[in-house]
Design an enzyme around this catalytic site. Structure first.
Site, PDB file in Angstrom:
ATOM      1  N   GLY A   1       0.521  -1.112  -0.070  1.00 19.54           N
ATOM      2  CA  GLY A   1      -0.093  -0.235   0.320  1.00 19.54           C
ATOM      3  C   GLY A   1       1.006   1.333  -0.139  1.00 19.54           C
ATOM      4  O   GLY A   1       1.855   1.401  -0.466  1.00 19.54           O
ATOM      5  N   ALA A   2       0.443   2.803   0.011  1.00 21.06           N
ATOM      6  CA  ALA A   2       0.755   3.925   0.398  1.00 21.06           C
ATOM      7  C   ALA A   2       1.500   4.020  -1.229  1.00 21.06           C
ATOM      8  O   ALA A   2       1.965   4.141  -1.840  1.00 21.06           O
ATOM      9  CB  ALA A   2       1.892   3.791   1.068  1.00 21.06           C
ATOM     10  N   LEU A   3       0.264   3.079  -2.238  1.00 17.67           N
ATOM     11  CA  LEU A   3       0.665   3.461  -3.675  1.00 17.67           C
ATOM     12  C   LEU A   3       1.427   5.157  -4.193  1.00 17.67           C
ATOM     13  O   LEU A   3       0.746   5.999  -4.158  1.00 17.67           O
ATOM     14  CB  LEU A   3      -0.625   2.900  -4.184  1.00 17.67           C
ATOM     15  CG  LEU A   3      -1.101   1.659  -3.611  1.00 17.67           C
ATOM     16  CD1 LEU A   3      -2.083   1.072  -4.079  1.00 17.67           C
ATOM     17  CD2 LEU A   3      -0.241   0.546  -3.477  1.00 17.67           C
TER      18      LEU A   3
ATOM     19  N   GLY B   1       5.465   4.294  -9.317  1.00 13.10           N
ATOM     20  CA  GLY B   1       6.200   2.826  -8.710  1.00 13.10           C
ATOM     21  C   GLY B   1       5.116   1.348  -8.822  1.00 13.10           C
ATOM     22  O   GLY B   1       4.975   0.759 -10.139  1.00 13.10           O
ATOM     23  N   HIS B   2       4.407   1.490  -7.598  1.00 12.46           N
ATOM     24  CA  HIS B   2       3.973   1.072  -7.749  1.00 12.46           C
ATOM     25  C   HIS B   2       2.734   0.734  -8.914  1.00 12.46           C
ATOM     26  O   HIS B   2       1.655  -0.479  -9.547  1.00 12.46           O
ATOM     27  CB  HIS B   2       2.670   0.363  -6.371  1.00 12.46           C
ATOM     28  CG  HIS B   2       2.965   0.938  -5.677  1.00 12.46           C
ATOM     29  ND1 HIS B   2       3.211   1.754  -4.748  1.00 12.46           N
ATOM     30  CD2 HIS B   2       4.041   0.272  -4.753  1.00 12.46           C
ATOM     31  CE1 HIS B   2       4.153   1.369  -3.155  1.00 12.46           C
ATOM     32  NE2 HIS B   2       4.230  -0.628  -3.619  1.00 12.46           N
TER      33      HIS B   2
ATOM     34  N   GLU C   1      11.614  -3.794  -9.975  1.00  8.98           N
ATOM     35  CA  GLU C   1      13.292  -3.551 -10.137  1.00  8.98           C
ATOM     36  C   GLU C   1      13.540  -2.688  -9.003  1.00  8.98           C
ATOM     37  O   GLU C   1      15.403  -3.960  -8.213  1.00  8.98           O
ATOM     38  CB  GLU C   1      13.629  -3.678 -11.278  1.00  8.98           C
ATOM     39  CG  GLU C   1      13.146  -4.738 -12.047  1.00  8.98           C
ATOM     40  CD  GLU C   1      14.117  -4.476 -13.391  1.00  8.98           C
ATOM     41  OE1 GLU C   1      14.813  -3.585 -13.556  1.00  8.98           O
ATOM     42  OE2 GLU C   1      14.824  -5.349 -14.613  1.00  8.98           O
TER      43      GLU C   1
END
Ligand code: AMP
Length: 281
Positions: free
Chosen positions: A33-35, A38-39, A150
């Protein structure tokens, strides 16, 4: 289709079973979470590659050490769900702790070797926690593909090893690191940085990029690591856990560039925040 949220393995399986019945392929994007972008880049990659995308949100206590930031790790499920809805993700699996680890849960997945070096050395038990929760999520959801950034390069290698070793029928895909304009890799933990630390933070990426270029040009890995540690300490980082040049797949140490695909990996504290980064040579 709008985002649905489920909290139990039974509901997760009912949804995914429905998709399977309709002949859809399934992508899984595990997160804590705390998207951030990158997510979300992994979510887009999954939407591209599979007909249906399930994102998981679980702050996994088993991958936090006793002196780490579990209690203060950012939790913002409503905002995360809104972002996923905007991206067009189909399902959010956000189980509670008792759903993932019911009383009596005892089984641990461990990947010695790859999971014992670098991050595994700095954070004992970390990769056991990661491997255990990812194995569970893959068995719970049974996706066709699962995507990992990555940014956590060693984690990606550990998960590939585990999936191969346990014959889990899923294809693991890596996603490129998303960075701020100044090079700092996006991380949910960047919110811990003070303005002064935030100004220093890009030095980590700049330093390992320089190591990668100089290693490719023929310089010795050990000398470059020592140089990089000095650079980071001088910039205000400390302690520096490692700056190292490794074989990109096995993560075995390298001494001189010989054409083997390789990766520079680093971890260092900046104030109370521990930052990690890596670049390809
Ligand atoms: P986390 O929520 O930190 O466990 O991360 C969930 C997934 O997002 C992991 O596969 C991470 O590697 C990935 N991820 C985190 N930050 C980034 C980033 N800056 N770029 C690409 N992937 C990322």
């Amino acid at each position: 289709m709008s985002l649905e949220i489920v909290r139990t393995v039974a509901d997760l399986r009912a949804h995914i079973g429905g998709w399977r019945g309709d002949g859809h392929s399934v992508g899984l994007v595990p997160t804590m979470g705390a998207l951030h972008e990158g997510h979300l880049s992994l979510v887009r990659q999954s939407l591209d590659r599979a007909a249906r995308t399930c994102v998981t949100l679980f702050v996994n206590p088993k991958q936090f050490g006793p002196n780490e930031d579990l209690a203060v790790y950012p939790r913002e499920e409503a905002a995360d769900a809104a972002k996923l809805e905007t991206e067009g993700a189909h399902l959010l699996f956000a189980p509670g702790i008792e759903e993932m680890y019911p009383d009596g849960a005892a089984t641990k997945v461990s990947v010695p070797g790859l999971g014992g070096i670098l991050e595994g050395q700095s954070r004992p038990g970390f990769f056991d926690g990661v491997a255990t929760v990812v194995a569970k999520l893959l068995i719970q959801a049974q996706p066709d593909i699962a995507l990992f950034g990555e940014k956590d390069y060693q984690q990606l290698q550990v998960i590939k090893r585990m999936v191969a070793d346990l014959n889990i029928p899923v294809h693991i895909e890596g996603g490129a690191i998303v960075r701020e304009a100044d090079g700092l890799a996006l991380s949910s933990r960047n919110v811990y940085l003070s303005p002064e630390e935030r100004a220093v933070a890009p030095t980590l990426n700049a330093t390992i990029k320089a190591v990668a270029e100089r290693f490719a040009a023929g310089e010795d890995a050990a000398a470059l690591s020592a140089w990089a540690v000095d650079q980071l300490l001088e910039a205000g980082f400390g302690p520096v856990d490692y700056v190292t040049v490794r074989d990109a797949a096995s993560l075995e140490p390298l001494t001189r560039h010989d054409g083997t695909p390789s990766r520079v990996l680093a971890a260092a504290k900046l104030g109370r925040t521990r930052l990690i980064d890596n670049v390809a040579v």
